[in-house]
Scaffold this motif. Structure first.
Motif, short mmCIF file in Angstrom:
data_model
loop_
_atom_site.label_atom_id
_atom_site.label_comp_id
_atom_site.label_asym_id
_atom_site.label_seq_id
_atom_site.Cartn_x
_atom_site.Cartn_y
_atom_site.Cartn_z
N MET A 1 -117.84 -28.39 -16.75
CA MET A 1 -116.66 -28.89 -16.18
C MET A 1 -117.18 -29.11 -14.70
O MET A 1 -117.85 -28.16 -13.93
CB MET A 1 -115.51 -27.81 -16.19
N GLU A 2 -116.66 -30.14 -13.75
CA GLU A 2 -116.97 -30.22 -12.52
C GLU A 2 -116.60 -29.10 -11.50
O GLU A 2 -115.49 -28.61 -12.03
CB GLU A 2 -116.47 -31.76 -11.90
N ASP A 3 -117.12 -28.97 -10.32
CA ASP A 3 -116.93 -27.87 -9.50
C ASP A 3 -115.57 -28.04 -8.96
O ASP A 3 -114.92 -27.19 -8.81
CB ASP A 3 -118.10 -27.91 -8.53
N CYS A 4 -115.13 -29.25 -8.84
CA CYS A 4 -114.00 -29.69 -8.01
C CYS A 4 -112.64 -29.14 -9.14
O CYS A 4 -111.52 -28.72 -8.67
CB CYS A 4 -113.68 -30.99 -7.56
N ASN A 5 -112.87 -29.52 -10.34
CA ASN A 5 -111.95 -29.32 -11.28
C ASN A 5 -111.73 -27.80 -11.57
O ASN A 5 -110.72 -27.16 -11.64
CB ASN A 5 -112.29 -29.88 -12.55
N GLN A 6 -112.90 -26.98 -11.44
CA GLN A 6 -112.88 -25.67 -11.55
C GLN A 6 -112.15 -25.00 -10.33
O GLN A 6 -111.37 -23.97 -10.52
CB GLN A 6 -114.38 -25.11 -11.65
N SER A 32 -112.97 -30.42 -22.86
CA SER A 32 -113.22 -31.37 -21.92
C SER A 32 -112.00 -31.99 -21.14
O SER A 32 -110.94 -32.47 -22.10
CB SER A 32 -114.07 -32.69 -22.24
N CYS A 57 -106.24 -33.84 -11.36
CA CYS A 57 -106.69 -34.71 -10.39
C CYS A 57 -105.45 -35.75 -10.84
O CYS A 57 -105.03 -36.23 -11.74
CB CYS A 57 -108.01 -35.51 -10.19
N THR A 105 -106.32 -36.79 -14.08
CA THR A 105 -106.98 -36.06 -15.06
C THR A 105 -106.29 -34.77 -15.59
O THR A 105 -105.81 -34.05 -14.28
CB THR A 105 -108.54 -35.58 -14.47
#
Length: 218
Positions: A1-6, A32, A57, A105
């Motif tokens: 998972m992308e850092d921004c989503n985390q 995902s 997002c 997202t």
């Protein structure tokens, strides 16, 4: 998972109180994220899933009713959660319609996954119960708000419900969307904010509004 989503997930109320190590351990349980295009229906009365959705997002609108009589109930933004209404119930319909306002997202956590992580970390269960309690209070205030005849009262109630610990009012949506949620004209919204500043209920500093009092007396 992308850092921004985390980062968005870590800031979500659901995972408050977890250490960084505990949060990292949870990531293995997460599927995902899914992406919805602008205007795409995320949940409808007949098409939904037994899962909560966490906006990572974008933004989405929550409406109730049918066709032209639809009423804007809320706008959900990154960090917000939806889908709790049917998560642990045996209903074959969803209460509202949720539509992507822009490319959005979403991380979906199924009933099975949520139950699993609640058992692993009870603080998540406590956070979720608190969320449900706040939801009941929100809709009780929402219903009461529909009965108010004054736009000043509606705006004052919104400000009281959406201020942080410093009293700063959190406007998570545009003024156009907020006016629709409160069922008043945009001009009435601005006029009410101005009047609430004059009466001392709000204080304006730059582009921000701050609560001055705990209650509003029109």
């Amino acid at each position: 998972m992308e850092d921004c989503n985390q980062q968005i997930l870590q800031q979500s109320f659901l995972f408050q109180g977890l250490s960084k190590e505990e949060f990292q351990e949870l990531l293995v349980y997460f599927p995902s994220p899914e992406v919805f295009a602008k205007g795409e229906i995320i949940y409808s009365r007949s098409h939904f899933r037994k899962a909560i959705g966490i906006i990572l997002c974008g933004a989405a609108q929550v409406t109730c009713g049918n066709g032209p009589s639809q009423i804007l109930v809320n706008q959900i933004v990154p960090g917000n959660i939806f889908g709790s209404a049917t998560l642990f119930e045996e209903q074959n319909y969803y209460v509202n319609e949720i539509k992507a306002e822009k490319a959005t997202t979403i991380l979906f956590l199924s009933q099975q996954t949520l139950t699993l992580i609640m058992k692993k970390y009870y603080i998540i269960a406590e956070n979720y119960i608190r969320f449900l309690s706040n939801g009941v209070r929100f809709f009780n205030h929402k219903i009461a708000g529909f009965a108010l005849g004054s736009s000043h009262q509606k705006v004052a109630m919104y400000c009281a419900q959406h201020c942080d610990s410093q009293g700063r009012v959190q406007f998570s949506q545009s003024m156009v969307s907020l006016a629709k949620i409160l069922h008043i004209a945009r001009s009435s919204l601005y006029r009410s904010l101005s009047e609430l500043v004059k009466t001392g209920f709000l204080r304006k500093e730059g582009n921000y509004y701050y609560m001055q009092n705990d209650s509003f007396h029109p």
